[in-house]
Design a protein around this motif. Sequence first.
Motif, mmCIF file in Angstrom:
data_model
loop_
_atom_site.group_PDB
_atom_site.id
_atom_site.type_symbol
_atom_site.label_atom_id
_atom_site.label_comp_id
_atom_site.label_asym_id
_atom_site.label_seq_id
_atom_site.Cartn_x
_atom_site.Cartn_y
_atom_site.Cartn_z
ATOM 1 N N ARG A 124 25.361 1.884 33.672
ATOM 2 C CA ARG A 124 26.506 1.655 32.641
ATOM 3 C C ARG A 124 26.074 0.870 31.803
ATOM 4 N N GLN A 125 25.804 0.645 30.390
ATOM 5 C CA GLN A 125 25.580 -0.392 29.382
ATOM 6 C C GLN A 125 26.979 -1.049 28.856
ATOM 7 N N THR A 126 26.950 -2.914 29.325
ATOM 8 C CA THR A 126 28.039 -3.292 28.669
ATOM 9 C C THR A 126 28.073 -3.945 27.725
ATOM 10 N N ALA A 127 28.364 -4.999 27.321
ATOM 11 C CA ALA A 127 28.201 -6.002 26.280
ATOM 12 C C ALA A 127 27.859 -7.304 27.002
ATOM 13 N N ALA A 128 28.170 -7.101 28.506
ATOM 14 C CA ALA A 128 27.707 -8.011 29.608
ATOM 15 C C ALA A 128 26.617 -7.580 30.433
ATOM 16 N N GLY A 129 25.603 -6.703 30.134
ATOM 17 C CA GLY A 129 24.526 -5.654 30.769
ATOM 18 C C GLY A 129 24.918 -5.260 31.217
ATOM 19 N N ALA A 130 24.248 -4.079 32.162
ATOM 20 C CA ALA A 130 23.811 -2.838 32.481
ATOM 21 C C ALA A 130 24.567 -2.881 33.938
ATOM 22 N N ILE A 131 25.307 -1.894 34.225
ATOM 23 C CA ILE A 131 25.710 -1.891 35.858
ATOM 24 C C ILE A 131 24.658 -0.716 36.465
ATOM 25 N N TYR A 132 24.397 -0.273 37.449
ATOM 26 C CA TYR A 132 23.727 0.213 37.628
ATOM 27 C C TYR A 132 24.078 0.770 39.631
ATOM 28 N N ARG A 133 25.021 2.013 39.951
ATOM 29 C CA ARG A 133 25.913 2.318 40.065
ATOM 30 C C ARG A 133 25.193 3.354 41.283
ATOM 31 N N LEU A 134 25.474 4.218 42.205
ATOM 32 C CA LEU A 134 25.292 5.079 42.526
ATOM 33 C C LEU A 134 26.454 6.291 42.496
ATOM 34 N N GLY A 135 25.746 7.550 42.717
ATOM 35 C CA GLY A 135 26.482 9.106 42.603
ATOM 36 C C GLY A 135 26.222 9.973 43.603
ATOM 37 N N LEU A 136 26.357 11.325 43.235
ATOM 38 C CA LEU A 136 26.299 12.389 44.732
ATOM 39 C C LEU A 136 25.692 13.583 43.457
ATOM 40 N N ALA A 137 24.709 14.436 44.279
ATOM 41 C CA ALA A 137 24.886 15.870 43.359
ATOM 42 C C ALA A 137 23.771 16.929 44.783
ATOM 43 N N LEU A 138 24.293 17.763 44.708
ATOM 44 C CA LEU A 138 23.948 19.048 45.807
ATOM 45 C C LEU A 138 23.232 19.970 44.411
#
Length: 320
Positions: free
Chosen positions: A223-237
Amino acid sequence: MLYPDHERLFHRYPGNPLLTAEDWPYSVNTVFNPAATMLQDGTTLLLCRVEDHRGHSHLCAARSADGLTDWEIDPQPTLMPEPEKNPEDLWGIEDPRITYVPELEKYVVVFTSYSRGGPGVSLALTADFKTFERCGVVMSPEDKDAALLPHRIRGLWALIHRPVGWLGAHMWISFSPDLRNWGDHKLMLEARMGAWWDANKIGLCPPPIETPRGWLTIYHGVRQTAAGAIYRLGLALFDLEAPEICLLRGDSWVFGPEEPYERFGDVNNVIFPCGSTLGKDGDTLTIYYGGADTCVAAATASIHEMLGWLDRNGRPPQAG
Ligand code: BMA
């Protein structure tokens, strides 16, 4: 309920971070984004991305009997860039993923090689993490976040990777008869758009886990924000026989930066796993991840609980 509670599926190891630059037997800037595998004797091997004080990365192995403590780190780099032989390594090699391939009786290590052409995907084979047979660039720039599936699909090897196009960075899967020539490229999972946590840029994390329900896949969203990127994790099958088909994808992220070693470092707000190991119970997955591009940390999650979460919260991706 219109909006589900945020469930805590991943549990951090209380002794995090597991490894930092201070643990290294030689002078380095940071240690992060490790690949992982469990060797035949039960030893956990992490192949860590190690960044030197030029900003260039190489790979170095750390071994532990319990996968959490008493790490033995190779006294010298385990896999160094060789720009004289492999020009694609000019600015270093990064973010490996390891897949043990029973048919070859070898580990396939796939990593980013970085040069003037941009980041591309390189592949190497090893039996012992001492000597490596380099197979060169298998996906030309700009491409990264790749891992091999452990066996052939429809008679062909399958590589998941993340090329960057002008409409975003999405996950693709490609097929090969010999690990060198790749084709039959298929779009596997798209980054979403707009305000989504996984808008515009996603990528595979550890190699997918084969379950009777399908390939359980942890991916990162940026996610790009005004303060930089945030790297998070999601799930898929994904479908076992046709892994380009996404069966279920969760809407919310399942793990994101919260602790100081994930929030603050050379690159703030990054959780970036490249490897996992399966516990003796056949259900507990330990993921190994980089925290803020600075350290190595671990967290556990139950495969059964992740699949249950996808059943409750996931849906097939929508077209358009
Ligand atoms: C990505 C990769 C990762 C890194 C992340 C955050 O593009 O280069 O190695 O952890 O950015 O800086």
